[in-house]
Scaffold this active site. Structure first.
Site, PDB file in Angstrom:
ATOM      1  N   ALA A 118      -5.100   7.418  -3.715  1.00 15.76           N
ATOM      2  CA  ALA A 118      -3.754   7.054  -4.142  1.00 15.76           C
ATOM      3  C   ALA A 118      -3.706   5.367  -4.663  1.00 15.76           C
ATOM      4  O   ALA A 118      -3.816   4.839  -3.962  1.00 15.76           O
ATOM      5  CB  ALA A 118      -2.799   6.963  -2.817  1.00 15.76           C
TER       6      ALA A 118
ATOM      7  N   SER B 178       0.855  -1.313   0.087  1.00 14.79           N
ATOM      8  CA  SER B 178       0.058  -0.029  -0.118  1.00 14.79           C
ATOM      9  C   SER B 178       0.718   1.295  -0.092  1.00 14.79           C
ATOM     10  O   SER B 178       1.975   1.151  -0.469  1.00 14.79           O
ATOM     11  CB  SER B 178      -1.086   0.153   1.238  1.00 14.79           C
ATOM     12  OG  SER B 178      -1.878   1.019   1.039  1.00 14.79           O
ATOM     13  N   ASN B 179       0.414   2.332   0.393  1.00 16.77           N
ATOM     14  CA  ASN B 179       1.016   3.873   0.258  1.00 16.77           C
ATOM     15  C   ASN B 179       0.515   4.454   1.562  1.00 16.77           C
ATOM     16  O   ASN B 179      -0.205   4.148   2.284  1.00 16.77           O
ATOM     17  CB  ASN B 179       0.959   4.451  -1.015  1.00 16.77           C
ATOM     18  CG  ASN B 179      -0.688   4.489  -1.216  1.00 16.77           C
ATOM     19  OD1 ASN B 179      -1.266   5.232  -0.445  1.00 16.77           O
ATOM     20  ND2 ASN B 179      -1.297   4.017  -2.195  1.00 16.77           N
ATOM     21  N   ARG B 180       1.170   5.670   1.622  1.00 10.95           N
ATOM     22  CA  ARG B 180       1.020   6.612   2.880  1.00 10.95           C
ATOM     23  C   ARG B 180      -0.481   7.313   2.887  1.00 10.95           C
ATOM     24  O   ARG B 180      -0.602   7.985   3.545  1.00 10.95           O
ATOM     25  CB  ARG B 180       2.490   7.390   3.185  1.00 10.95           C
ATOM     26  CG  ARG B 180       3.268   6.665   3.397  1.00 10.95           C
ATOM     27  CD  ARG B 180       4.465   7.742   3.624  1.00 10.95           C
ATOM     28  NE  ARG B 180       5.802   7.063   3.858  1.00 10.95           N
ATOM     29  CZ  ARG B 180       6.001   6.247   4.962  1.00 10.95           C
ATOM     30  NH1 ARG B 180       5.319   6.200   6.199  1.00 10.95           N
ATOM     31  NH2 ARG B 180       7.518   5.705   4.955  1.00 10.95           N
ATOM     32  N   SER B 181      -1.295   7.057   2.074  1.00  5.35           N
ATOM     33  CA  SER B 181      -2.503   7.908   1.925  1.00  5.35           C
ATOM     34  C   SER B 181      -3.256   7.713   3.101  1.00  5.35           C
ATOM     35  O   SER B 181      -3.667   6.474   3.432  1.00  5.35           O
ATOM     36  CB  SER B 181      -3.163   7.659   0.510  1.00  5.35           C
ATOM     37  OG  SER B 181      -4.489   8.138   0.600  1.00  5.35           O
TER      38      SER B 181
END
Ligand code: CTP
Ligand code: CA
Length: 226
Positions: free
Chosen positions: A100, A33-36
């Site tokens: 994101a 995943s990502n930091r959103s």
């Protein structure tokens, strides 16, 4: 639905907003995943509701309170978000893609939990569909708003995405600036439009950024309430 100050300039419009970072499965218990945080997308959903819109919020798991009055569609991966958005596109007037979306996903997620083995593990990744670009190809009357989170060459990249994805507004932020981007309640954005316009906003709450974005959307829809 509460319409602040009697303004219901989005009444009768259907607005679809995507929020959060997608989760791309590696196996049944792991994902990329990502930091959103989803905060910008949720602020947009609340603002659209406040202005009287019918709101569909397509969201990954964020842990944020769900905006009251929105139709919420829960998704995890980019593929699921693609399906959720595409199947509703014909029925909406505005799409704001604050999510994101992962650009790559594991090529073949394991069906069972992976056991650790060698010292090194290579994971094969494949591209996900570009949802916004596909909306840009399919769009007829819809107003499309994209986001671009960048660490460098903000204007060049944002304008390139605006044109490539055929969007009406591109909201760009430099995520290296304090008070902008992931996890925080504020943002510092520049809004680019398809006519060469550039509006640079100062540091402000994500709620206020959302309001400024819908001011611009409403201009494009030619729907003012005063
Ligand atoms: N986006 C999307 N589907 C993807 C990737 C991105 O819909 N598979 C959308 C995002 O929701 C955002 C916009 O496209 O509104 C720009 O995302 P961004 O990651 O900045 O652009 P990319 O085209 O993926 O370019 P890159 O990550 O290489 O900078
Ligand atoms: Ca990307």
């Amino acid at each position: 639905i509460e319409t602040g100050a009697g303004c219901s300039e989005l009444a009768g419009y259907r607005v679809l907003i995507t929020a959060g970072g997608t989760r791309e499965p590696i196996d049944p218990v792991r994902y990329i995943s990502n930091r959103s945080s989803g905060k910008m997308g949720y602020a947009l959903a609340r603002e659209a509701l406040r202005r009287g819109a019918e709101v569909i919020l397509v969201t990954t798991p964020t842990g944020l309170p769900l905006p009251e009055g929105a139709e919420v569609v829960h998704v995890e991966s980019a593929d699921e978000m693609y399906e959720a958005v595409m199947s509703r596109f014909d029925a909406v007037d505005v799409v704001v893609k604050a999510a994101a979306v992962a650009d790559y996903r594991p090529a073949a997620p394991a069906e069972q939990k992976m056991k650790k083995q060698a010292d090194r593990l290579f994971l094969e990744l494949v591209r996900t569909p570009d949802i916004l670009a596909e909306l840009g190809r399919r769009k007829e009357r819809q107003v499309l708003v994209g986001f671009a989170a960048e660490t460098n060459d903000l204007e060049t990249y944002a304008l390139d995405k605006l044109r490539r994805k055929n969007v009406d507004l591109m909201v760009a932020n430099d995520v290296t600036q304090t008070g902008a981007g992931f996890g925080v309640d504020t943002n510092i954005v520049t809004i680019f439009d398809g006519r060469g316009g550039k509006e640079t906003l100062k540091l402000m709450a994500k709620e206020e950024v959302a309001s400024r974005i819908f001011d611009r959307v409403i201009q494009i829809l030619s729907n003012s309430c005063d």
